[in-house]
Enzyme design. Structure first.
Site, short mmCIF file in Angstrom:
data_model
loop_
_atom_site.label_atom_id
_atom_site.label_comp_id
_atom_site.label_asym_id
_atom_site.label_seq_id
_atom_site.Cartn_x
_atom_site.Cartn_y
_atom_site.Cartn_z
N ASP A 33 7.91 0.55 -18.56
CA ASP A 33 7.94 1.63 -17.27
C ASP A 33 6.58 2.26 -17.12
O ASP A 33 6.15 2.48 -16.21
CB ASP A 33 9.00 2.63 -17.89
N GLY A 118 12.77 -2.55 -25.86
CA GLY A 118 11.82 -1.59 -26.53
C GLY A 118 12.13 -0.08 -27.02
O GLY A 118 13.06 -0.48 -28.23
N TYR A 120 14.66 1.40 -26.22
CA TYR A 120 16.18 1.47 -26.11
C TYR A 120 16.93 0.62 -27.31
O TYR A 120 17.92 0.72 -27.41
CB TYR A 120 16.63 0.97 -24.92
#
Length: 346
Positions: A33, A118, A120
């Site tokens: 992100d 990642g 998470y």
């Protein structure tokens, strides 16, 4: 169109859309992100601020701004909690909703990261297998080029048991081929496939050593006219392929999708059956889709002037899976990927 697993930074992909795994606020604070927001520029932040919030398992689309991709598809993935709180359902929704959004916006190509793998914490190997399954099912109904981007080797976890078995098989094959003195020669040509935005390796083998005399029909070739000689030759790759598809009771669409080959390539085969020459990975992909045994595979490859040797890693890996009667093309591609070999399909 096919699915390809590649090692690449997703922000560098030249595709119609990349998928960004983000949070519900779409603020780009970490991982993929952050990289996407950093590369796309401040205009992306402004557009995201207008369309928040992003529901868990849903997807929304924005412009690509400074990226090479025309669009960015944003999806909010699950946090891994041991797999007991419906994480797989949310993950499936992320992939499906993103794919649907790509099709709805006229995209011909889309690149995915391993969603939620990642910060998470979703196990990477599980995400990879799950993503392949969901994307494959979707591609049976849609024509779309899909890339799964694996950033580096440390973020890809391959079965160590399978890796060891294949490595032992490769070593055994090497001993066998070296001991009989019949190692085939090979030339590797880098072929830039511009229409499919990929680089492929084509393997062109020299003729294998002959331990037996040529058939008598070849010896009489000098007594035949050119027309008679040409008519006595074996069928081309395309005609052999069509015969095998019919014999297996498959449709053309079912075959080329199982082979991880796109519609455009199959159309070339249909339109130019006398002259079409496949790359080795494409020819093998069809053999896998048709579940051919080793002898049948060699016969199909021979019709294109190719063979599976005992001297090269790609060939040995293919031999391993065929002899084990494992015909899952994406499992085979995972193994090829792990051994840094060109993948099956086109």
């Amino acid at each position: 169109m096919p699915l390809q697993i590649i090692r690449q930074d997703i922000t560098k992909m030249k595709v119609d859309a990349i998928v960004n795994t983000t949070n519900e606020e779409m603020v780009g604070y970490s991982g993929v992100d952050f990289a996407v927001h950093e590369s796309a520029g401040p205009e992306l932040d402004k557009e995201c601020a207008k369309i928040v919030p992003l529901g868990l398992g849903t997807a929304k689309i924005t412009k690509g701004y400074n990226l090479d991709a025309k669009y960015i598809i944003h999806t909010s993935g699950p946090i891994w909690r041991g797999g007991l709180e419906g994480e797989s359902i949310i993950l499936k929704s992320c992939y499906l909703e993103s794919l649907k959004l790509a099709v709805e916006n006229g995209c011909n190509s889309v690149a995915f990261p391993l969603i939620s793998s990642g910060v998470y914490g979703y196990p990477k190997d599980q995400v990879l297998k799950f993503a392949v399954q969901v994307i494959t099912e979707f591609l049976f109904e849609h024509e779309l080029m899909v890339y799964l981007c694996v950033f580096d080797r440390t973020s890809y976890e391959f079965s160590q048991k399978l890796f060891t078995e294949i490595r032992e098989f490769i070593n055994d094959e090497y001993v066998d081929s070296d001991s009989d003195g019949s190692i085939d020669k090979i030339q590797v040509i880098k072929n830039f496939c511009l229409s499919e935005e990929c680089i492929r390796e084509e393997y062109i083998e020299a003729a294998p050593k002959m331990s037996a005399p040529m058939p008598s029909s070849c010896g009489n070739a000098k007594n035949k006219s050119l027309h008679e000689y040409m008519n006595s030759m074996d069928k081309s790759f395309a005609y052999k392929l069509f015969d095998l598809i019919d014999a297996r009771g498959m449709t053309d669409v079912e075959c080329y999708k199982k082979a991880n080959v796109d519609k455009k390539t199959f159309s070339k085969i249909k339109c130019n059956p006398d002259t079409y020459r496949p790359s080795k990975q494409t020819a093998v992909a069809f053999a896998i889709a048709l579940k051919l045994n080793l002898d049948e595979t060699q016969a199909l490859l021979a019709s294109a002037g190719l063979t599976l040797s005992r001297s090269f890693t790609f060939d040995k890996i293919i031999r391993y899976f065929i002899q084990k009667e494992i015909y899952d093309i994406f499992e085979i591609n995972e193994a090829l990927f792990e051994f840094d070999q060109v993948l099956l399909g086109c």
